[in-house]
Enzyme design. Structure first.
Site, short mmCIF file in Angstrom:
data_model
loop_
_atom_site.label_atom_id
_atom_site.label_comp_id
_atom_site.label_asym_id
_atom_site.label_seq_id
_atom_site.Cartn_x
_atom_site.Cartn_y
_atom_site.Cartn_z
N SER A 1 -54.11 34.49 -26.45
CA SER A 1 -55.02 34.33 -25.56
C SER A 1 -54.78 35.48 -24.39
CB SER A 1 -55.35 32.96 -24.88
OG SER A 1 -56.66 32.81 -24.62
N ASP B 1 -62.40 28.06 -33.31
CA ASP B 1 -62.28 28.59 -31.54
C ASP B 1 -63.67 29.23 -31.21
OD1 ASP B 1 -61.32 29.76 -29.48
OD2 ASP B 1 -59.76 31.10 -30.35
N HIS C 1 -58.66 26.94 -30.42
CA HIS C 1 -58.01 28.11 -29.70
C HIS C 1 -56.31 28.15 -29.80
CE1 HIS C 1 -58.53 31.63 -26.96
NE2 HIS C 1 -57.65 30.85 -26.13
#
Length: 260
Positions: free
Chosen positions: A82, A210, A237
């Site tokens: 991320s 996601d 995610h």
């Protein structure tokens, strides 16, 4: 400034450095560390304001990359999740000969969507909303909201959140300033025109469900040699939490082939 790290595994093994995502320290990687530590030396890096670097002042993207230049061992593999994936990409762009292999997880060269060009991603308005919610006194509450958002779509949503919270339960919440700086990086960084400068083999891992970083962003990597993408069909995610065994298998296949 060199950052403190947690090192797991033998110094005689090849090294993998890992950078966590927004609001969560590097202990989130413990589930995959377990399967890697017998073969690799793992360097877990907490960003300024997080985990063991909680007392280090927050910094923006370029400042963190400068700290990573003093922290990341040479000739290692680098994994970023991320927000950590954005930092890992930028590090590889500016230190192309420093990294042997790059792995990004639930990340793309531009995290926010761009409606005018059809680029998929997180609506910048959502990130601005999170930014407006954060105060000095409610950092953990906002992080909890973000955990729910990033786990949304996974059939194991509640279990994923429980595991992540348990992993970071004994770590102080990141600073207000670092949370704001991280959101600013997620909103502003656009590396799409620079990814050709990433010369090492790369693996880009996505969760099909996601809602923050859609798997459709994988198409940008199709033009790069030595670039590979994996989509985990049951994950959102955090595929290394939702599908830990599958994630470990794909990661090790890539490292075995390209991290020489």
């Amino acid at each position: 400034m060199k950052l403190q790290t947690e090192v797991i595994g033998s110094d005689n093994h090849k090294t993998i450095a890992m950078i966590h995502g927004w609001g969560i320290c590097s202990k989130v990687f413990y589930p995959i560390v377990e399967s890697l530590k017998s073969k690799y030396r793992i360097v877990l890096i907490d960003m300024p304001g997080y985990g063991i670097n909680n007392c280090i002042p927050a910094n923006r993207c370029d400042g963190i990359v400068n700290s990573l230049e003093e922290t990341i061992p040479e000739n290692c593999a680098l994994l970023g999740w991320s927000l950590g994936g954005i930092l890992a990409q930028k590090f590889c762009i500016t230190n192309s000969k420093h990294i042997k292999a790059l792995v990004t997880v639930s990340c793309s060269p531009r995290f926010t969507s761009e409606p005018e060009t059809g680029w998929p991603g997180t609506d910048a308005k959502l990130l601005k909303k999170f930014s407006s919610l954060i105060s000095q006194n409610n950092c953990q509450a906002v992080i909890d909201k973000f955990l729910s958002l990033q786990a949304m779509g996974s059939e194991r949503m509640r279990e994923d959140i429980r595991i992540i919270k348990q992993l970071i339960s004994e770590v102080p919440a990141p600073s207000y300033y670092e949370l704001q700086a991280g959101l600013k990086t997620l909103m502003d960084e656009d590396l799409r025109n620079n990814i050709s400068r990433i010369s090492c083999p790369s693996l880009h891992m996505y969760g099909l469900k996601d809602r923050l970083c859609p798997a459709s962003t994988k198409s940008i990597w199709s033009t790069k040699e030595n670039s590979h993408t994996i989509v985990f069909e049951q994950s959102s995610h955090a595929p290394f939490i939702t599908q830990t065994s599958d994630f470990n298998e794909q990661l090790q296949l890539f490292l075995d082939k390209y991290y020489n």
